[in-house]
Scaffold this motif. Structure first.
Motif, PDB file in Angstrom:
ATOM      1  N   PRO A  69       0.809  -1.232   0.000  1.00 23.85           N
ATOM      2  CA  PRO A  69       0.000   0.000   0.000  1.00 23.85           C
ATOM      3  C   PRO A  69       0.836   1.273   0.000  1.00 23.85           C
ATOM      4  O   PRO A  69       0.364   2.325  -0.426  1.00 23.85           O
ATOM      5  CB  PRO A  69      -0.841  -0.126   1.284  1.00 23.85           C
ATOM      6  N   GLU A  70       2.080   1.164   0.455  1.00 25.40           N
ATOM      7  CA  GLU A  70       2.949   2.342   0.472  1.00 25.40           C
ATOM      8  C   GLU A  70       3.400   2.743  -0.930  1.00 25.40           C
ATOM      9  O   GLU A  70       3.866   3.858  -1.151  1.00 25.40           O
ATOM     10  CB  GLU A  70       4.174   2.069   1.342  1.00 25.40           C
ATOM     11  N   LYS A  71       3.264   1.838  -1.879  1.00 21.08           N
ATOM     12  CA  LYS A  71       3.709   2.109  -3.246  1.00 21.08           C
ATOM     13  C   LYS A  71       2.595   2.672  -4.135  1.00 21.08           C
ATOM     14  O   LYS A  71       2.833   2.965  -5.311  1.00 21.08           O
ATOM     15  CB  LYS A  71       4.268   0.833  -3.871  1.00 21.08           C
ATOM     16  N   GLY A  72       1.396   2.770  -3.606  1.00 21.09           N
ATOM     17  CA  GLY A  72       0.276   3.229  -4.426  1.00 21.09           C
ATOM     18  C   GLY A  72      -0.465   4.412  -3.827  1.00 21.09           C
ATOM     19  O   GLY A  72      -0.206   4.825  -2.695  1.00 21.09           O
ATOM     20  N   GLU A  73      -1.377   4.954  -4.613  1.00 29.10           N
ATOM     21  CA  GLU A  73      -2.246   6.044  -4.176  1.00 29.10           C
ATOM     22  C   GLU A  73      -3.656   5.492  -4.002  1.00 29.10           C
ATOM     23  O   GLU A  73      -4.244   4.957  -4.948  1.00 29.10           O
ATOM     24  CB  GLU A  73      -2.254   7.173  -5.205  1.00 29.10           C
ATOM     25  N   CYS A  74      -4.182   5.607  -2.800  1.00 29.74           N
ATOM     26  CA  CYS A  74      -5.505   5.071  -2.499  1.00 29.74           C
ATOM     27  C   CYS A  74      -6.605   5.992  -3.023  1.00 29.74           C
ATOM     28  O   CYS A  74      -6.615   7.190  -2.745  1.00 29.74           O
ATOM     29  CB  CYS A  74      -5.666   4.870  -0.999  1.00 29.74           C
ATOM     30  N   ILE A  75      -7.513   5.404  -3.774  1.00 30.07           N
ATOM     31  CA  ILE A  75      -8.628   6.146  -4.370  1.00 30.07           C
ATOM     32  C   ILE A  75      -9.930   5.452  -3.996  1.00 30.07           C
ATOM     33  O   ILE A  75     -10.130   4.277  -4.318  1.00 30.07           O
ATOM     34  CB  ILE A  75      -8.503   6.212  -5.903  1.00 30.07           C
ATOM     35  N   MET A  76     -10.798   6.152  -3.278  1.00 22.56           N
ATOM     36  CA  MET A  76     -12.089   5.584  -2.929  1.00 22.56           C
ATOM     37  C   MET A  76     -12.965   5.537  -4.183  1.00 22.56           C
ATOM     38  O   MET A  76     -12.943   6.475  -4.998  1.00 22.56           O
ATOM     39  CB  MET A  76     -12.804   6.443  -1.877  1.00 22.56           C
ATOM     40  N   PHE A  77     -13.722   4.464  -4.344  1.00 24.86           N
ATOM     41  CA  PHE A  77     -14.644   4.432  -5.474  1.00 24.86           C
ATOM     42  C   PHE A  77     -15.928   3.705  -5.096  1.00 24.86           C
ATOM     43  O   PHE A  77     -15.962   2.878  -4.184  1.00 24.86           O
ATOM     44  CB  PHE A  77     -13.979   3.814  -6.707  1.00 24.86           C
ATOM     45  N   ASP A  78     -16.998   4.053  -5.802  1.00 21.61           N
ATOM     46  CA  ASP A  78     -18.308   3.484  -5.504  1.00 21.61           C
ATOM     47  C   ASP A  78     -19.174   3.575  -6.752  1.00 21.61           C
ATOM     48  O   ASP A  78     -18.959   4.449  -7.604  1.00 21.61           O
ATOM     49  CB  ASP A  78     -18.967   4.239  -4.348  1.00 21.61           C
ATOM     50  N   ILE A  79     -20.132   2.670  -6.865  1.00 22.04           N
ATOM     51  CA  ILE A  79     -21.064   2.714  -7.982  1.00 22.04           C
ATOM     52  C   ILE A  79     -22.489   2.609  -7.472  1.00 22.04           C
ATOM     53  O   ILE A  79     -22.747   2.076  -6.393  1.00 22.04           O
ATOM     54  CB  ILE A  79     -20.811   1.580  -9.002  1.00 22.04           C
ATOM     55  N   LEU A  93     -20.982   6.482 -11.162  1.00 22.30           N
ATOM     56  CA  LEU A  93     -19.640   6.010 -10.835  1.00 22.30           C
ATOM     57  C   LEU A  93     -18.852   7.183 -10.269  1.00 22.30           C
ATOM     58  O   LEU A  93     -18.746   8.230 -10.911  1.00 22.30           O
ATOM     59  CB  LEU A  93     -18.955   5.462 -12.093  1.00 22.30           C
ATOM     60  N   SER A  94     -18.346   7.007  -9.051  1.00 19.59           N
ATOM     61  CA  SER A  94     -17.656   8.113  -8.377  1.00 19.59           C
ATOM     62  C   SER A  94     -16.340   7.655  -7.763  1.00 19.59           C
ATOM     63  O   SER A  94     -16.172   6.473  -7.431  1.00 19.59           O
ATOM     64  CB  SER A  94     -18.546   8.698  -7.276  1.00 19.59           C
ATOM     65  N   ALA A  95     -15.424   8.597  -7.615  1.00 19.31           N
ATOM     66  CA  ALA A  95     -14.129   8.310  -6.993  1.00 19.31           C
ATOM     67  C   ALA A  95     -13.607   9.576  -6.326  1.00 19.31           C
ATOM     68  O   ALA A  95     -13.970  10.696  -6.714  1.00 19.31           O
ATOM     69  CB  ALA A  95     -13.132   7.799  -8.030  1.00 19.31           C
ATOM     70  N   PHE A  96     -12.733   9.369  -5.321  1.00 18.85           N
ATOM     71  CA  PHE A  96     -12.179  10.509  -4.584  1.00 18.85           C
ATOM     72  C   PHE A  96     -10.834  10.110  -4.009  1.00 18.85           C
ATOM     73  O   PHE A  96     -10.694   9.057  -3.385  1.00 18.85           O
ATOM     74  CB  PHE A  96     -13.132  10.913  -3.460  1.00 18.85           C
ATOM     75  N   ASP A  97      -9.823  10.942  -4.236  1.00 18.87           N
ATOM     76  CA  ASP A  97      -8.472  10.644  -3.749  1.00 18.87           C
ATOM     77  C   ASP A  97      -8.074  11.482  -2.543  1.00 18.87           C
ATOM     78  O   ASP A  97      -6.930  11.452  -2.103  1.00 18.87           O
ATOM     79  CB  ASP A  97      -7.451  10.837  -4.872  1.00 18.87           C
ATOM     80  N   GLY A  98      -9.014  12.243  -2.017  1.00 16.19           N
ATOM     81  CA  GLY A  98      -8.729  13.127  -0.892  1.00 16.19           C
ATOM     82  C   GLY A  98      -8.603  14.568  -1.318  1.00 16.19           C
ATOM     83  O   GLY A  98      -8.714  15.484  -0.498  1.00 16.19           O
ATOM     84  N   ILE A 161      -4.720   2.504  -6.154  1.00 18.80           N
ATOM     85  CA  ILE A 161      -5.315   1.420  -5.376  1.00 18.80           C
ATOM     86  C   ILE A 161      -6.789   1.754  -5.176  1.00 18.80           C
ATOM     87  O   ILE A 161      -7.123   2.776  -4.568  1.00 18.80           O
ATOM     88  CB  ILE A 161      -4.624   1.266  -4.006  1.00 18.80           C
ATOM     89  N   LEU A 162      -7.665   0.923  -5.681  1.00 15.95           N
ATOM     90  CA  LEU A 162      -9.100   1.158  -5.540  1.00 15.95           C
ATOM     91  C   LEU A 162      -9.566   0.680  -4.168  1.00 15.95           C
ATOM     92  O   LEU A 162      -9.335  -0.459  -3.783  1.00 15.95           O
ATOM     93  CB  LEU A 162      -9.881   0.420  -6.630  1.00 15.95           C
ATOM     94  N   VAL A 163     -10.224   1.576  -3.449  1.00 22.81           N
ATOM     95  CA  VAL A 163     -10.705   1.272  -2.103  1.00 22.81           C
ATOM     96  C   VAL A 163     -12.205   1.507  -2.058  1.00 22.81           C
ATOM     97  O   VAL A 163     -12.695   2.533  -2.532  1.00 22.81           O
ATOM     98  CB  VAL A 163     -10.009   2.160  -1.047  1.00 22.81           C
ATOM     99  N   GLY A 164     -12.937   0.557  -1.508  1.00 24.26           N
ATOM    100  CA  GLY A 164     -14.379   0.724  -1.416  1.00 24.26           C
ATOM    101  C   GLY A 164     -14.973  -0.237  -0.410  1.00 24.26           C
ATOM    102  O   GLY A 164     -14.292  -1.138   0.093  1.00 24.26           O
ATOM    103  N   ILE A 239     -16.984  10.531   2.229  1.00 22.00           N
ATOM    104  CA  ILE A 239     -16.967  10.179   3.651  1.00 22.00           C
ATOM    105  C   ILE A 239     -16.154   8.917   3.889  1.00 22.00           C
ATOM    106  O   ILE A 239     -15.528   8.760   4.944  1.00 22.00           O
ATOM    107  CB  ILE A 239     -18.408  10.019   4.192  1.00 22.00           C
ATOM    108  N   LEU A 240     -16.125   8.015   2.905  1.00 21.13           N
ATOM    109  CA  LEU A 240     -15.327   6.801   3.055  1.00 21.13           C
ATOM    110  C   LEU A 240     -13.846   7.135   3.147  1.00 21.13           C
ATOM    111  O   LEU A 240     -13.098   6.472   3.875  1.00 21.13           O
ATOM    112  CB  LEU A 240     -15.574   5.848   1.884  1.00 21.13           C
ATOM    113  N   HIS A 241     -13.413   8.161   2.421  1.00 20.30           N
ATOM    114  CA  HIS A 241     -12.011   8.566   2.487  1.00 20.30           C
ATOM    115  C   HIS A 241     -11.646   8.978   3.909  1.00 20.30           C
ATOM    116  O   HIS A 241     -10.569   8.620   4.421  1.00 20.30           O
ATOM    117  CB  HIS A 241     -11.746   9.727   1.525  1.00 20.30           C
ATOM    118  N   GLU A 242     -12.532   9.702   4.551  1.00 20.52           N
ATOM    119  CA  GLU A 242     -12.279  10.120   5.925  1.00 20.52           C
ATOM    120  C   GLU A 242     -12.260   8.913   6.861  1.00 20.52           C
ATOM    121  O   GLU A 242     -11.397   8.805   7.743  1.00 20.52           O
ATOM    122  CB  GLU A 242     -13.337  11.124   6.389  1.00 20.52           C
ATOM    123  N   LEU A 243     -13.199   8.013   6.686  1.00 23.66           N
ATOM    124  CA  LEU A 243     -13.248   6.811   7.508  1.00 23.66           C
ATOM    125  C   LEU A 243     -11.990   5.970   7.312  1.00 23.66           C
ATOM    126  O   LEU A 243     -11.383   5.486   8.275  1.00 23.66           O
ATOM    127  CB  LEU A 243     -14.487   5.986   7.141  1.00 23.66           C
TER     128      LEU A 243
END
Length: 332
Positions: A69-79, A93-98, A161-164, A239-243
């Motif tokens: 995980p240290e080698k990637g950028e976490c991006i929240m996504f949801d559909i 389709l939405s995404a947020f990197d902070g 890195i897709l996070v959801g 909000i998932l990014h904050e969580l």
């Protein structure tokens, strides 16, 4: 996207935990795509049994090795989707990197269920070819263009890195199916470094008696003390990014490849023949390996090819021996 079981739809309600494919090998639960071994490649057949016109050669999909995980950028996504099944159409389709956000409404080919609309607020007029959110017209696009825009957004990040929430069981299989429809699956797999499911992360960190349940909205309420406009995918990812950043932790073992379901399904025959367990097929797929990789390793070195390859991913002993026996018995 949190598919509901009580109300019988997906894309607009809470998803808690989907254990599909955990205890028995259920092909429909594992992935919306049937996979067959064909000329050392994977041939994909859609959820309706219609053979796709394209082939995805595993040789062209780079095995990324152990994910960090240290080698990637976490991006929240949801559909948000039209219904419960994994062959539903995507309508948002939405995404947020902070910092930067991505959001697109997509015109579906299927009607949106009344239950889904009641929760998400999304409707679609086939007559006007228009998407509405809470009764107001919103800018929308077709599926292919929407996916292309999403891919461009991801490509602007280093090792995305897709996070959801519950994405392994629902969002990823749905997205994978739609990418395949648009002949974009291989390119997407190459782009995405890895994935993380916040549902599984929450399970590891918090006891059920302490949080009540693992629905995203409940976790946000209990852990962050906040409420939000749930079931709009853009609000969900924000909000998932904050969580995720404040209350969850992600380690290397929590990451999995975007196409894990496809890789796992490639071992269907070996599982059915008792050459490996469902758990083993899932573990191997989680390392980015499919049947094609195992077979090639065996062909290159019958004595130690598979043993060496799987040993690099922490597998040895009887598990590997049974696989080698199967490959030897099925050599042409």
């Amino acid at each position: 996207m949190e598919p509901a079981r009580e109300q019988g739809f997906s894309g607009a309600n809470e998803k808690e935990e989907d254990t599909a494919g955990e205890e028995e090998y259920n092909s429909e639960a594992v992935s919306p795509l049937h996979v067959e071994e064909c000329d050392c490649r994977l041939r994909y057949i859609g959820p309706l049994g219609i053979e796709a016109s394209t082939l995805l050669d595993q040789n062209n999909i780079k095995v990324k090795g152990k994910l960090d995980p240290e080698k990637g950028e976490c991006i929240m996504f949801d559909i948000e989707t039209t219904g419960l099944s994994r062959d539903s159409d995507i309508v948002q389709l939405s995404a947020f990197d902070g910092i930067t956000e991505f959001n697109v409404y997509i015109r579906p080919n299927q009607p949106i269920s009344k239950n889904a609309t009641a929760i998400s607020g999304i409707t679609f007029s086939f007559e006007k070819n228009t998407v509405y959110y809470n009764g107001r017209e919103v800018e929308s696009t077709d599926l292919r263009l929407g996916l292309l825009k999403f891919l461009e957004y991801l490509q602007s990040h280093a090792n995305p890195i897709l996070v959801g929430h519950n994405i392994m069981s629902y969002d990823i299989p749905v997205l994978c199916h739609k990418l395949h429809e648009c002949s974009m699956l291989a390119e997407f797999i190459q782009c995405v470094y890895g994935c993380a499911d916040t549902l599984k992360l929450a399970h590891k960190l918090y006891k059920k008696e302490d949080v009540g349940n693992y629905k995203q909205s409940n976790l946000v309420n209990i852990l962050l003390g906040k409420s939000y406009a749930a079931h709009n995918s853009l609000e969900d990812v924000k909000i998932l990014h904050e969580l995720f950043t404040k209350k969850l932790t992600c380690h290397s073992e929590d990451l999995f490849p975007f196409h894990i379901h496809i890789l796992q399904k490639s071992f269907k025959t070996m599982v059915e023949k008792k050459a490996m367990s469902v758990a083993t097929s899932r573990k191997i797929a989680g390392s980015g390996l499919g049947f094609r990789h195992i077979m090639l390793a065996h062909k290159r070195d019958e004595l130690s090819g598979v043993k060496t390859l799987l040993g690099e991913h922490g597998m040895k002993g009887k598990v590997v021996s049974k696989m080698i026996e199967y490959l030897k018995a099925h050599e042409e």
